[in-house]
Design a protein around this motif. Structure first.
Motif, PDB file in Angstrom:
ATOM      1  N   THR A 214       9.552  16.451 -16.781  1.00  0.00           N
ATOM      2  CA  THR A 214      10.435  15.775 -17.734  1.00  0.00           C
ATOM      3  C   THR A 214      10.108  16.181 -19.167  1.00  0.00           C
ATOM      4  O   THR A 214      10.996  16.477 -19.966  1.00  0.00           O
ATOM      5  CB  THR A 214      10.307  14.254 -17.564  1.00  0.00           C
ATOM      6  N   TRP A 225      19.021  14.283 -26.539  1.00  0.00           N
ATOM      7  CA  TRP A 225      18.221  13.517 -25.582  1.00  0.00           C
ATOM      8  C   TRP A 225      18.397  12.033 -25.863  1.00  0.00           C
ATOM      9  O   TRP A 225      18.517  11.617 -27.008  1.00  0.00           O
ATOM     10  CB  TRP A 225      16.747  13.900 -25.699  1.00  0.00           C
ATOM     11  N   ASN A 226      18.415  11.224 -24.810  1.00  0.00           N
ATOM     12  CA  ASN A 226      18.454   9.778 -24.990  1.00  0.00           C
ATOM     13  C   ASN A 226      17.704   9.112 -23.839  1.00  0.00           C
ATOM     14  O   ASN A 226      17.240   9.780 -22.908  1.00  0.00           O
ATOM     15  CB  ASN A 226      19.896   9.261 -25.077  1.00  0.00           C
ATOM     16  N   GLN A 227      17.585   7.824 -23.893  1.00  0.00           N
ATOM     17  CA  GLN A 227      16.784   7.107 -22.909  1.00  0.00           C
ATOM     18  C   GLN A 227      17.394   7.220 -21.516  1.00  0.00           C
ATOM     19  O   GLN A 227      16.679   7.389 -20.522  1.00  0.00           O
ATOM     20  CB  GLN A 227      16.662   5.636 -23.308  1.00  0.00           C
ATOM     21  N   THR A 230      16.530  10.467 -20.019  1.00  0.00           N
ATOM     22  CA  THR A 230      15.120  10.510 -19.649  1.00  0.00           C
ATOM     23  C   THR A 230      14.898   9.927 -18.259  1.00  0.00           C
ATOM     24  O   THR A 230      14.196  10.511 -17.425  1.00  0.00           O
ATOM     25  CB  THR A 230      14.275   9.731 -20.676  1.00  0.00           C
ATOM     26  N   TRP A 231      15.501   8.788 -17.986  1.00  0.00           N
ATOM     27  CA  TRP A 231      15.334   8.163 -16.679  1.00  0.00           C
ATOM     28  C   TRP A 231      15.918   9.026 -15.569  1.00  0.00           C
ATOM     29  O   TRP A 231      15.323   9.172 -14.490  1.00  0.00           O
ATOM     30  CB  TRP A 231      15.998   6.782 -16.671  1.00  0.00           C
TER      31      TRP A 231
END
Length: 823
Positions: A214, A225-227, A230-231
């Motif tokens: 990751t 990019w964002n949360q 990321t997940w």
């Protein structure tokens, strides 16, 4: 090279989709995205399983045949026959790998520079095609089995990225007959997110490091990019890791569900022998040695990169222009040289060392046995009596993963002379190998080369300084990190990858310090190996931020002022002419305001082609451009010149005529034709060269071609309301390979018909002022993943456009030099 467009086009068809979107549809869309990232992870893990299985199979076959031949010929004196057998295997495998690269040239190398470019927003031709991943997987299989000093971990990252790009599309140009009606994810924005997930899954499958994967995807290029992303990327990496772990554990140990082999490269457990009470994995005193090793690793990495860059330039000048067969011959030459060096070094340069009584890995041999069981034993006894082993053959005559484990966990000793010769030979041959026309990774060769360097340092400290507390495996690991960091210049992701691979969190601090020192030392001399190859290919890669001195420049200093634009209502004849004579991928939609612009003003509103824009005053674009254009000595040979509009502009409109009726009639005025061979007249004024253009939006080339192909137009006798409408699904149906304007059949089109582009343009793209500092422009362009950035003045007139080319380091440096000259 083309850029990817991460920005959404908020046009009328997209707004219709948003209007019809409710919570249930949004949840379904999100659920499908989660399912796709899981499928990408599983498929990437299966690709890694396929490569690993056949590499082990072919390697086992090769080493069994050659090793038995060596044992027989040691007594009979026919070692030349053993060498010929080894050459036969290696040359055959390398020849097959080279043939696969001839089918798909982009499959050569590790693929990490290409994927780094893609995540940065550059579309490299063919990099994410189905044919690429097939040639990549099969090619790296043969390259590794052929004994070249390459790894399969880098190509795994490329393979995962291709799976991420292709799987959500449910179509392939290589399999045209297989079509699925899958309406989701038809944009560069979605595709780039899946490529990020696939690349991370490739790292996770290679090293058993989902968190490191990751961070690799984030560190090595992803602009946006964002949360939520990321997940999804972490979930995809986990799926790849456990898929590969599940099947490898079941196949090799017969214990399905035990999860004993997390990645293709397993470092094993670092643990001191229970009988050695003085041993420690590392101490505070060792940090000083680690820093020195980081400095040496950075110097070695910079040397490696410098030599490889010179080799790459030589290939570009002398090998690539020649017939493709020359590339195959070069690969065979490298294979021949490598095989002879490995065989001769194993037979002649090795020393017989005492066999360790505790076994190859101290008190826990599971990991080493798992890596070496395919070659019967990772310890080679060539030409050595009983209870001894040949240390050079143990390193050279084994798979690279087994050699790394020997250096990490072997309790027996390796001669300093052996380690020095091994390091030198491996360094030179791996440098020569990286860049030939076979799929090849660089992680494992760098780790092995660095591990030999670290083990050599440990041996010297033990023998000559008397530091008995040193654990040789730790120094081998730090040496591997120092050399790999000096070559690739990765920091955050590589630290986490190595920590996850060792499963030893206490190594976090020394690994991080070593990598930082190695990167700082190497950066003093040159760039990382991947950045070097990106620059050699001329890819406009954007770094994380610009240099501080670049803020002396403004958007007006770097923009392209000579625009090719379209009107809101344009004839088909003019659209085809523009599309066929330019290579631009987006066009500003504008209206021109000339001498009669004051008559078009009514109630502080500019009424133009049924579009109303508030405007306090009209500033001509020519006034803003005059200062920058005074030094112009030449102009483009292609000019936009509207003879009809010039004639109309000279006529005074009747004072009592209805203004709205004037504008409705004016919209049917043909768009100016292009005359590629006509140069501008010297009698033209600056106002004629740079006419004021009111900016209304951006429209993409792909959208214009789609409108032409589908016949979206209306005649002069009709209203634009009669023009057929396209839905968002119809607009994106041909993604990612839209029709080419040169393939358009003009006989089916009436050149006098008019296209209303306003429903399909993006009326609110990101834009900047001419006075915006370059750092702000750069950050906006990179973080939002833009492809085109219009420069619009205070009164809504477009004065230029900025693309990726205008933000490259070389371009900014050139403009900065011009800026200094004008001061």
């Amino acid at each position: 090279f083309q850029s990817l467009d991460y920005d959404r086009c908020i046009n009328d068809p997209y707004l219709e989709v948003l209007e019809s979107m409710d919570n249930k549809k949004a949840q379904r869309y999100e659920a499908v995205k989660w399912v796709m990232v899981f499928a990408i992870g599983v498929c990437t893990g299966l690709v890694g399983l396929f490569v690993d299985f056949f590499v082990r199979l072919f390697t086992q076959l090769k080493f069994q045949v050659v090793q038995s031949s060596v044992e027989e010929c040691t007594e009979k004196g026919c070692l030349a026959l053993s060498l010929l057998e080894l050459l036969g295997f290696n040359l055959t495998f390398v020849f097959l790998a080279s043939l696969l690269v001839l089918i798909q040239p982009v499959a050569a190398g590790s693929g990490i520079p290409e994927i780094k470019c893609y995540l940065n927003g550059v579309k490299v031709p063919g990099v994410v095609r189905l044919r690429t991943v097939v040639c990549k997987a099969l090619g790296v299989l043969f390259s590794v089995a052929g004994g070249l000093f390459v790894g399969k971990e880098g190509p795994m990252i490329h393979s995962g990225a291709v799976v991420g790009a292709g799987l959500p599309q449910f179509q392939s140009i290589s399999l045209r007959k297989i079509q699925f009606n899958f309406p989701y994810f038809r944009s560069d924005r979605d595709k780039r997110d899946f490529v990020s997930a696939g690349a991370a899954a490739g790292v996770a499958a290679a090293f058993g490091a989902p968190i490191g994967g990751t961070l690799f995807s984030l560190e090595e290029g992803s602009s946006f990019w964002n949360q939520g992303l990321t997940w999804k990327v972490l979930f995809c990496s986990m799926a790849a890791t456990f898929t590969l772990n599940f099947f490898r554990s079941g196949i090799q140990f017969g214990s399905w569900g035990s999860f004993q082999l997390p990645g293709l490269l397993n470092f094993g457990e670092f643990k001191c022998s229970e009988s050695d009470k003085k041993c420690h994995l590392w101490t505070a005193v060792d940090l000083g040695f680690f820093i020195l090793m980081g400095i040496v690793g950075g110097l070695l990495g910079a040397t490696f990169n410098c030599l490889n860059k010179r080799l790459a330039k030589y290939r570009m000048r002398n090998v690539h222009p020649k017939p493709k067969l020359v590339r195959v011959l070069e690969s065979l030459l490298v294979s021949l040289t490598t095989t002879v060096v490995v065989f001769v070094a194993s037979m002649v340069l090795g020393e017989c060392r005492q066999m360790p009584s505790t076994g190859p890995s101290g008190n826990d041999t599971l990991s080493l046995q798992g890596m070496s069981e395919d070659v019967n034993s990772s310890i080679k006894t060539f030409f050595c009596p009983n209870e001894t082993y040949n240390d050079m053959a143990t390193l050279f005559f084994n798979p690279q993963e087994s050699a790394i484990l020997q250096l990490f966990h072997q309790d027996g000793t390796f001669s300093p002379v052996t380690l020095s010769l091994f390091f030198l030979l491996y360094f030179l041959l791996s440098c020569w190998t990286y860049g030939i026309s076979v799929p090849s990774g660089l992680f494992v060769p760098s780790l092995l080369c660095g591990a030999a360097f670290g083990r050599l340092v440990a041996n010297l400290l033990k023998s000559y300084i008397g530091l008995d507390h040193i654990y040789s495996g730790t120094f081998a690991l730090i040496g591997a990190a120092a050399f790999l960091g000096g070559v690739v210049r990765m920091t955050i992701s590589l630290t986490v990858i190595l920590i996850e691979s060792t499963n030893e969190i206490t190594y976090g601090l020394p690994i991080m310090i070593t990598l930082m020192v190695a990167k700082w030392t190497g950066d003093f001399f040159n760039k990382g190996i991947y950045d070097i190859h990106v620059n050699l290919r001329g890819v406009p890669l954007l770094e994380w931020e610009t240099e501080v001195e670049m803020d002396k420049l403004r958007a007006s200093d770097i923009m392209e002022p000579n625009l090719t634009y379209v009107y809101p209502h344009t004839r088909i004849q003019s659209l085809v002419s523009i599309l066929r004579t330019t290579v631009h991928h987006a066009f500003p939609v504008v209206t021109e305001n000339r001498g009669n612009e004051r008559e078009f003003m009514k109630g502080n509103q500019l009424i133009s082609n049924n579009i109303k824009f508030k405007k306090s005053s009209i500033l001509t674009r020519a006034g803003e451009q005059r200062k920058r254009s005074q030094s112009m000595k030449s102009y483009p040979s292609s000019e936009l010149r509207n003879m009809c509009d010039e004639h109309i502009a000279t006529e005074e409109p009747p004072e009592k005529e209805d203004l709205l009726q004037q504008m409705l009639e004016r919209r049917y005025t043909p768009y100016p034709n292009l005359y590629p061979d006509q140069s501008p007249s010297e009698e033209w004024t600056m106002e004629e060269r740079f006419r004021p253009l009111t900016f209304h939006g951006l429209i993409l080339r792909s959208q214009l071609v789609t409108l032409l192909v589908r016949g979206i137009c209306y005649s002069e006798s009709q209203s634009s309301a009669s023009q057929p409408r396209l839905s968002h699904a119809e607009l994106s149906e041909d993604y990612p390979r839209y029709p080419d304007i040169h393939d358009l059949d003009l006989t089916l089109l009436n050149p006098r018909m008019i296209v209303d582009v306003t429903p399909y343009m993006n009326p609110s793209p990101f834009a900047v002022s001419p006075n915006t500092h370059v750092s702000q422009v750069f950050n906006l362009f990179r973080t939002m993943g833009l492809r085109h950035l219009p420069v619009v003045n205070a009164v809504g007139e477009i004065v230029g456009i900025i693309t990726r080319h205008n933000l490259t380091h070389e371009f900014l440096q050139a403009r900065l030099r011009q800026h200094y000259q004008t001061i």
